[in-house]
Design an enzyme around this catalytic site. Structure first.
Site, PDB file in Angstrom:
ATOM      1  N   LYS A 181      12.816  -2.575  -7.597  1.00 37.50           N
ATOM      2  CA  LYS A 181      11.567  -3.007  -8.233  1.00 37.50           C
ATOM      3  C   LYS A 181      11.719  -2.928  -9.747  1.00 37.50           C
ATOM      4  O   LYS A 181      12.021  -1.866 -10.300  1.00 37.50           O
ATOM      5  CB  LYS A 181      10.398  -2.131  -7.769  1.00 37.50           C
ATOM      6  CG  LYS A 181       9.039  -2.661  -8.228  1.00 37.50           C
ATOM      7  CD  LYS A 181       7.894  -1.989  -7.490  1.00 37.50           C
ATOM      8  CE  LYS A 181       6.555  -2.630  -7.822  1.00 37.50           C
ATOM      9  NZ  LYS A 181       5.454  -2.058  -7.032  1.00 37.50           N
ATOM     10  N   THR A 223       4.868   5.230  -3.962  1.00 34.72           N
ATOM     11  CA  THR A 223       6.182   5.796  -4.175  1.00 34.72           C
ATOM     12  C   THR A 223       6.209   7.251  -3.700  1.00 34.72           C
ATOM     13  O   THR A 223       5.298   8.032  -3.985  1.00 34.72           O
ATOM     14  CB  THR A 223       6.574   5.714  -5.658  1.00 34.72           C
ATOM     15  OG1 THR A 223       6.637   4.339  -6.039  1.00 34.72           O
ATOM     16  CG2 THR A 223       7.905   6.365  -5.935  1.00 34.72           C
ATOM     17  N   GLY A 283       1.687   2.194  -3.848  1.00 37.11           N
ATOM     18  CA  GLY A 283       0.712   2.886  -4.669  1.00 37.11           C
ATOM     19  C   GLY A 283      -0.617   3.082  -3.985  1.00 37.11           C
ATOM     20  O   GLY A 283      -1.319   4.051  -4.254  1.00 37.11           O
ATOM     21  N   PHE A 284      -0.971   2.156  -3.078  1.00 39.51           N
ATOM     22  CA  PHE A 284      -2.251   2.264  -2.385  1.00 39.51           C
ATOM     23  C   PHE A 284      -2.191   3.351  -1.316  1.00 39.51           C
ATOM     24  O   PHE A 284      -3.114   4.141  -1.175  1.00 39.51           O
ATOM     25  CB  PHE A 284      -2.608   0.926  -1.744  1.00 39.51           C
ATOM     26  CG  PHE A 284      -4.028   0.851  -1.238  1.00 39.51           C
ATOM     27  CD1 PHE A 284      -5.016   0.273  -2.012  1.00 39.51           C
ATOM     28  CD2 PHE A 284      -4.371   1.366   0.003  1.00 39.51           C
ATOM     29  CE1 PHE A 284      -6.330   0.214  -1.555  1.00 39.51           C
ATOM     30  CE2 PHE A 284      -5.676   1.308   0.470  1.00 39.51           C
ATOM     31  CZ  PHE A 284      -6.659   0.729  -0.314  1.00 39.51           C
ATOM     32  N   ASP A 285      -1.109   3.387  -0.568  1.00 42.44           N
ATOM     33  CA  ASP A 285      -0.952   4.371   0.517  1.00 42.44           C
ATOM     34  C   ASP A 285       0.372   5.092   0.313  1.00 42.44           C
ATOM     35  O   ASP A 285       1.365   4.789   0.968  1.00 42.44           O
ATOM     36  CB  ASP A 285      -1.012   3.667   1.877  1.00 42.44           C
ATOM     37  CG  ASP A 285      -1.049   4.651   3.044  1.00 42.44           C
ATOM     38  OD1 ASP A 285      -1.169   5.865   2.802  1.00 42.44           O
ATOM     39  OD2 ASP A 285      -0.942   4.196   4.197  1.00 42.44           O
ATOM     40  N   GLY A 321       1.662   9.180 -11.891  1.00 39.10           N
ATOM     41  CA  GLY A 321       2.817  10.063 -11.986  1.00 39.10           C
ATOM     42  C   GLY A 321       3.441  10.428 -10.652  1.00 39.10           C
ATOM     43  O   GLY A 321       3.892  11.563 -10.455  1.00 39.10           O
ATOM     44  N   PHE A 322       3.485   9.450  -9.737  1.00 32.84           N
ATOM     45  CA  PHE A 322       4.128   9.672  -8.432  1.00 32.84           C
ATOM     46  C   PHE A 322       3.550  10.888  -7.707  1.00 32.84           C
ATOM     47  O   PHE A 322       4.282  11.751  -7.203  1.00 32.84           O
ATOM     48  CB  PHE A 322       5.644   9.839  -8.568  1.00 32.84           C
ATOM     49  CG  PHE A 322       6.404   8.600  -8.938  1.00 32.84           C
ATOM     50  CD1 PHE A 322       5.810   7.350  -8.932  1.00 32.84           C
ATOM     51  CD2 PHE A 322       7.752   8.686  -9.279  1.00 32.84           C
ATOM     52  CE1 PHE A 322       6.525   6.212  -9.270  1.00 32.84           C
ATOM     53  CE2 PHE A 322       8.486   7.555  -9.611  1.00 32.84           C
ATOM     54  CZ  PHE A 322       7.870   6.315  -9.612  1.00 32.84           C
ATOM     55  N   ASN A 364      12.504   2.346  -6.877  1.00 28.18           N
ATOM     56  CA  ASN A 364      11.558   2.180  -7.981  1.00 28.18           C
ATOM     57  C   ASN A 364      12.147   2.810  -9.233  1.00 28.18           C
ATOM     58  O   ASN A 364      12.220   4.040  -9.351  1.00 28.18           O
ATOM     59  CB  ASN A 364      10.221   2.829  -7.615  1.00 28.18           C
ATOM     60  CG  ASN A 364       9.141   2.555  -8.651  1.00 28.18           C
ATOM     61  OD1 ASN A 364       9.407   2.065  -9.735  1.00 28.18           O
ATOM     62  ND2 ASN A 364       7.909   2.895  -8.313  1.00 28.18           N
ATOM     63  N   ASN A 407      -3.296   2.940 -14.523  1.00 23.27           N
ATOM     64  CA  ASN A 407      -3.014   4.209 -13.851  1.00 23.27           C
ATOM     65  C   ASN A 407      -1.876   4.932 -14.543  1.00 23.27           C
ATOM     66  O   ASN A 407      -0.953   4.306 -15.073  1.00 23.27           O
ATOM     67  CB  ASN A 407      -2.705   3.981 -12.367  1.00 23.27           C
ATOM     68  CG  ASN A 407      -1.225   3.796 -12.092  1.00 23.27           C
ATOM     69  OD1 ASN A 407      -0.465   4.758 -12.012  1.00 23.27           O
ATOM     70  ND2 ASN A 407      -0.795   2.535 -11.984  1.00 23.27           N
ATOM     71  N   ASN A 442       5.116   5.616 -15.728  1.00 20.65           N
ATOM     72  CA  ASN A 442       4.395   6.885 -15.724  1.00 20.65           C
ATOM     73  C   ASN A 442       5.264   8.104 -15.432  1.00 20.65           C
ATOM     74  O   ASN A 442       4.748   9.219 -15.363  1.00 20.65           O
ATOM     75  CB  ASN A 442       3.243   6.820 -14.712  1.00 20.65           C
ATOM     76  CG  ASN A 442       2.248   5.734 -15.070  1.00 20.65           C
ATOM     77  OD1 ASN A 442       1.907   5.550 -16.236  1.00 20.65           O
ATOM     78  ND2 ASN A 442       1.815   4.980 -14.077  1.00 20.65           N
ATOM     79  N   THR A 443       6.566   7.894 -15.233  1.00 22.38           N
ATOM     80  CA  THR A 443       7.510   9.004 -15.120  1.00 22.38           C
ATOM     81  C   THR A 443       8.436   8.916 -16.325  1.00 22.38           C
ATOM     82  O   THR A 443       9.169   7.934 -16.465  1.00 22.38           O
ATOM     83  CB  THR A 443       8.317   8.927 -13.820  1.00 22.38           C
ATOM     84  OG1 THR A 443       7.438   9.106 -12.702  1.00 22.38           O
ATOM     85  CG2 THR A 443       9.388   9.998 -13.773  1.00 22.38           C
ATOM     86  N   THR A 477       6.605  -7.748 -10.039  1.00 24.94           N
ATOM     87  CA  THR A 477       7.031  -6.692 -10.932  1.00 24.94           C
ATOM     88  C   THR A 477       6.171  -5.443 -10.718  1.00 24.94           C
ATOM     89  O   THR A 477       5.209  -5.473  -9.967  1.00 24.94           O
ATOM     90  CB  THR A 477       6.852  -7.109 -12.411  1.00 24.94           C
ATOM     91  OG1 THR A 477       5.459  -7.292 -12.665  1.00 24.94           O
ATOM     92  CG2 THR A 477       7.603  -8.377 -12.747  1.00 24.94           C
ATOM     93  N   ASN A 478       6.523  -4.415 -11.475  1.00 26.70           N
ATOM     94  CA  ASN A 478       5.688  -3.214 -11.545  1.00 26.70           C
ATOM     95  C   ASN A 478       4.564  -3.445 -12.556  1.00 26.70           C
ATOM     96  O   ASN A 478       4.362  -4.565 -13.028  1.00 26.70           O
ATOM     97  CB  ASN A 478       6.547  -2.012 -11.945  1.00 26.70           C
ATOM     98  CG  ASN A 478       6.104  -0.720 -11.296  1.00 26.70           C
ATOM     99  OD1 ASN A 478       4.919  -0.396 -11.264  1.00 26.70           O
ATOM    100  ND2 ASN A 478       7.052   0.037 -10.761  1.00 26.70           N
ATOM    101  N   SER A 511       8.410   2.296 -12.901  1.00 31.07           N
ATOM    102  CA  SER A 511       7.086   2.833 -13.218  1.00 31.07           C
ATOM    103  C   SER A 511       7.083   3.354 -14.651  1.00 31.07           C
ATOM    104  O   SER A 511       8.022   4.048 -15.065  1.00 31.07           O
ATOM    105  CB  SER A 511       6.725   3.974 -12.265  1.00 31.07           C
ATOM    106  OG  SER A 511       5.565   4.639 -12.725  1.00 31.07           O
TER     107      SER A 511
END
Length: 356
Positions: free
Chosen positions: A218, A91, A68-70, A119-120, A177, A116, A182-183, A246-247, A180
């Site tokens: 994950k 992701t 998620g960071f990079d 949304g990938f 993954n 956050n 967010n999807t 975890t996520n 998440s």
């Protein structure tokens, strides 16, 4: 640390995504300066007691950067200099996608947390493959794979297959993954039957590669025990190499900030207890058969040590880095080494699961 605290006061006046872009761009730029090696030397604390092995991989220390960071592998050079033992990219999805509308990232300062609903957002697997083809292998890299938002769950396995086919040769480990929030519908893939089918496709694709990187799944901290048992059963049957626990969570328990009403996944301090409990359950219910990477609310050496004692062979962070700054990696590694020696352990492996 003092410099970062001053910078943070300015950065926190900016929108979170803009502050992230400025910070990472600045870090990347500094690494090209002639004195950067000396500047970053204090960030690296590769005490021999921290050297660890996971699924055949060797890490100088067990602390990694969470996904998620990079997302697109554009900051490997800079993040490596902070002293991480490994980095996880993504992701990433087969096709580029913009993600959800902004604003989609929120600071919960009172809680040392983030919400956050990104949304990938990413540039796609082809862009990442081109970048990694030019990247020297200086630190172990994990690649976190997802499905595109418009891909139906019935066709999701093909999205993950494409990711493995194109990126598998660049990955030191691969993450599927399915957790998440967010999807839409993504977490439905963690059910026993769809996950079994997905992992069959993924394993077949991986086995056709010359380089077969370890495969991790994950999982969500929001699954009840029946849901975790179903996902773990599918993972064990498919002979995956490990689990990341975890996520982010959709729970808002023990959150004070007014921003808690925002939709999305919560990370940081409020996630710590839930993520730890999920990790412990996974370790116990699998009898320690699956190597685990613990993530969620880790902000100091004690948090990292607690996760290792609960069954994690490695740990990751993201949100705490935003609040504490780049020296956090070195601080956690120093504290972790001291705690291991205090309790008579001579390695990370010796401490894994010792409290369970």
């Amino acid at each position: 640390m003092r410099i970062y605290q001053l910078a943070k006061a300015l950065l926190f006046r900016l929108a979170p995504e803009k502050a992230h872009r400025i910070t990472t761009a600045g870090l990347d730029l500094v690494t090209y300066l002639p004195f950067s090696a000396n500047l970053f030397r204090s960030f690296h604390h590769n005490d021999p007691i921290l050297k660890t092995n996971l699924c055949g991989l060797t890490f100088n220390n067990p602390l990694g950067l969470a996904a998620g960071f990079d997302k697109d592998g554009t900051h490997i050079r800079g993040m490596r200099q902070l002293g991480f033992g490994f980095l996880e990219l993504g992701t990433v999805t087969p096709k580029p996608q913009a993600g959800n509308e902004q604003p989609r990232l929120f600071r919960l300062i009172e809680d040392q947390a983030l919400i956050n609903r990104m949304g990938f957002n990413n540039a796609g697997i082809e862009a990442l493959a081109l970048r990694l083809a030019k990247q020297p292998r200086l630190i172990p890299l994990g690649i976190n794979l997802g499905k595109n938002k418009n891909t139906a769950n019935e066709q999701a396995a093909d999205d993950y297959r494409q990711g493995i086919n194109l990126l598998g040769e660049y990955a030191d480990y691969i993450v599927i993954n399915i957790s998440s929030p967010n999807t839409p519908g993504l977490r439905d893939l963690s059910r026993r039957e769809p996950l079994t089918e997905l992992l069959q496709v993924v394993q077949t694709a991986r086995q056709q590669l010359r380089h077969q990187a370890p495969l991790f799944v994950k999982l969500s901290p929001d699954e009840d025990r029946a849901g975790l048992d179903a996902a773990l059963g599918a993972a064990l049957d498919a002979r995956v190499d490990g689990i990341i626990a975890t996520n982010t969570t959709i729970s808002r328990a023990n959150v004070r900030s007014a921003q808690q009403t925002e939709t999305g996944g919560l990370s940081g301090s409020p996630l710590k207890t839930k993520a730890l409990q999920t990790l412990k359950y996974i370790y116990q219910s699998t009898n320690g058969k699956l190597p685990l990477i613990g993530v969620g609310g880790i902000a100091n050496g004690h948090d990292a040590y607690e996760r290792i004692l609960a069954g994690a062979s490695a740990i990751q962070l993201y949100t705490s880095l935003i609040y504490a700054g780049p020296q956090l990696v070195s601080t956690i590694n120093r504290e972790l080494a001291a705690l291991l020696r205090r309790d008579g352990f001579n390695s990370i492996q010796a401490a894994v699961g010792a409290a369970v």
